[in-house]
Design a protein around this motif. Structure first.
Motif, PDB file in Angstrom:
ATOM      1  N   HIS A 125       0.832  -1.198   0.000  1.00  0.00           N
ATOM      2  CA  HIS A 125       0.000   0.000   0.000  1.00  0.00           C
ATOM      3  C   HIS A 125       0.864   1.244   0.000  1.00  0.00           C
ATOM      4  CE1 HIS A 125       1.082   0.808   4.104  1.00  0.00           C
ATOM      5  NE2 HIS A 125       0.181   1.749   4.231  1.00  0.00           N
ATOM      6  N   SER A 157       0.461   5.932  -0.836  1.00  0.00           N
ATOM      7  CA  SER A 157      -0.369   7.088  -1.181  1.00  0.00           C
ATOM      8  C   SER A 157      -0.748   7.054  -2.659  1.00  0.00           C
ATOM      9  CB  SER A 157       0.391   8.386  -0.873  1.00  0.00           C
ATOM     10  OG  SER A 157      -0.244   9.502  -1.458  1.00  0.00           O
ATOM     11  N   SER A 171       1.852   8.596  -4.829  1.00  0.00           N
ATOM     12  CA  SER A 171       3.164   7.973  -4.987  1.00  0.00           C
ATOM     13  C   SER A 171       3.336   7.423  -6.402  1.00  0.00           C
ATOM     14  CB  SER A 171       3.339   6.844  -3.976  1.00  0.00           C
ATOM     15  OG  SER A 171       4.533   6.137  -4.224  1.00  0.00           O
ATOM     16  N   GLU A 223     -10.030   8.332   3.778  1.00  0.00           N
ATOM     17  CA  GLU A 223      -8.753   7.637   3.965  1.00  0.00           C
ATOM     18  C   GLU A 223      -8.559   6.564   2.901  1.00  0.00           C
ATOM     19  OE1 GLU A 223      -8.566   8.208   8.828  1.00  0.00           O
ATOM     20  OE2 GLU A 223      -9.580   6.471   7.947  1.00  0.00           O
ATOM     21  N   ALA A 278      -7.494   8.032  -0.365  1.00  0.00           N
ATOM     22  CA  ALA A 278      -6.118   8.529  -0.374  1.00  0.00           C
ATOM     23  C   ALA A 278      -5.087   7.401  -0.419  1.00  0.00           C
ATOM     24  CB  ALA A 278      -5.872   9.405   0.847  1.00  0.00           C
ATOM     25  N   THR A 279      -5.562   6.166  -0.375  1.00  0.00           N
ATOM     26  CA  THR A 279      -4.673   5.008  -0.290  1.00  0.00           C
ATOM     27  C   THR A 279      -4.794   4.135  -1.522  1.00  0.00           C
ATOM     28  OG1 THR A 279      -4.923   4.990   2.119  1.00  0.00           O
ATOM     29  CG2 THR A 279      -4.044   3.001   1.104  1.00  0.00           C
ATOM     30  N   THR A 280      -3.661   3.697  -2.047  1.00  0.00           N
ATOM     31  CA  THR A 280      -3.624   2.726  -3.133  1.00  0.00           C
ATOM     32  C   THR A 280      -3.184   1.375  -2.575  1.00  0.00           C
ATOM     33  OG1 THR A 280      -3.114   4.375  -4.823  1.00  0.00           O
ATOM     34  CG2 THR A 280      -2.546   2.098  -5.326  1.00  0.00           C
TER      35      THR A 280
END
Length: 211
Positions: free
Chosen positions: A63, A65, A68, A143, A146-148
């Motif tokens: 995981h 951002s 990124s 949240e 915002a997360t991969t």
């Protein structure tokens, strides 16, 4: 028990005796740690990013951002996990080495969404700290957005393990030789300043020294 792949990328060329073919050997390496290094190519240059991971029988999950650049790859990546178990100190500096366990996984990452993304995040969280997913607050929509989360197949993987003493018993130099073991342990949890609760049992139980 199924064997690991034997592709050109995963074929053991040097120190073949250290290679492991069993798929369970891969799982043993993955179970032993929680930090991997994700190797990608960005703008024609290599980038290697440390990150935590989780895994199941078929995939590794990493995981980061959404901002990124390492999380936006649509080509083959290489994920490595390494554990150092000790320094091998021989009679000759040339014969010095390291006892280690390592795995390399190749694959094209797939970005997860929806319930699949949430399930992978749970897998990752529970691998890092078992019991934490049920204890802590779950991620909200902001949240999650915002997360991969990337899924990387475990189909193409390679494992190597080096164990044991130095291999220079026939060296005539009369000095000490052996292994300097290295161990990593969890210490007592340290409570955050603004928290009034004691650490929960699933956290305390991981420590080798009392809270």
């Amino acid at each position: 028990m199924s064997e690991l792949s034997g592709t050109e990328r995963t074929r053991h060329r040097r120190l073949r005796e250290q290679g492991r073919r069993e798929r369970e050997a891969l799982f043993e390496v993955l179970r032993a740690g929680f930090v991997c290094h994700l190797g990608v190519v960005v703008d024609g240059a290599p980038m290697v990013v440390p990150t935590v991971y989780g895994f199941d029988q078929d995939h590794m999950y990493v995981h980061g951002s959404v901002a990124s650049r390492s999380m936006t790859q649509d080509s083959v990546v290489c994920v490595t996990v390494t554990h150092i178990d000790g320094l091998v100190l021989a009679r000759s500096v040339f014969e010095h080495g390291v006892n280690y366990r390592s795995a390399m996984v190749y694959g094209v990452p797939r970005r997860l969404e929806g319930e699949e993304k949430l399930a992978a995040l749970r897998c990752l969280t529970e691998h890092v700290t078992p019991g934490q997913w049920e204890y802590a607050r779950r991620p909200n929509r902001k949240e999650l957005a915002a997360t991969t989360i990337l899924a990387i197949s475990l189909e193409e993987a390679s494992v190597k393990v080096r164990q044991g003493p130095p291999g220079d018993d026939d060296d005539p130099h009369d000095v000490w030789a052996g292994v300097l073991p290295l161990a990593q342990v969890w210490r007592a949890p340290v409570t955050a300043p603004a928290v009034a609760h004691p650490a929960p049992a699933h956290v305390r139980e991981r420590a080798v020294e009392p809270s």
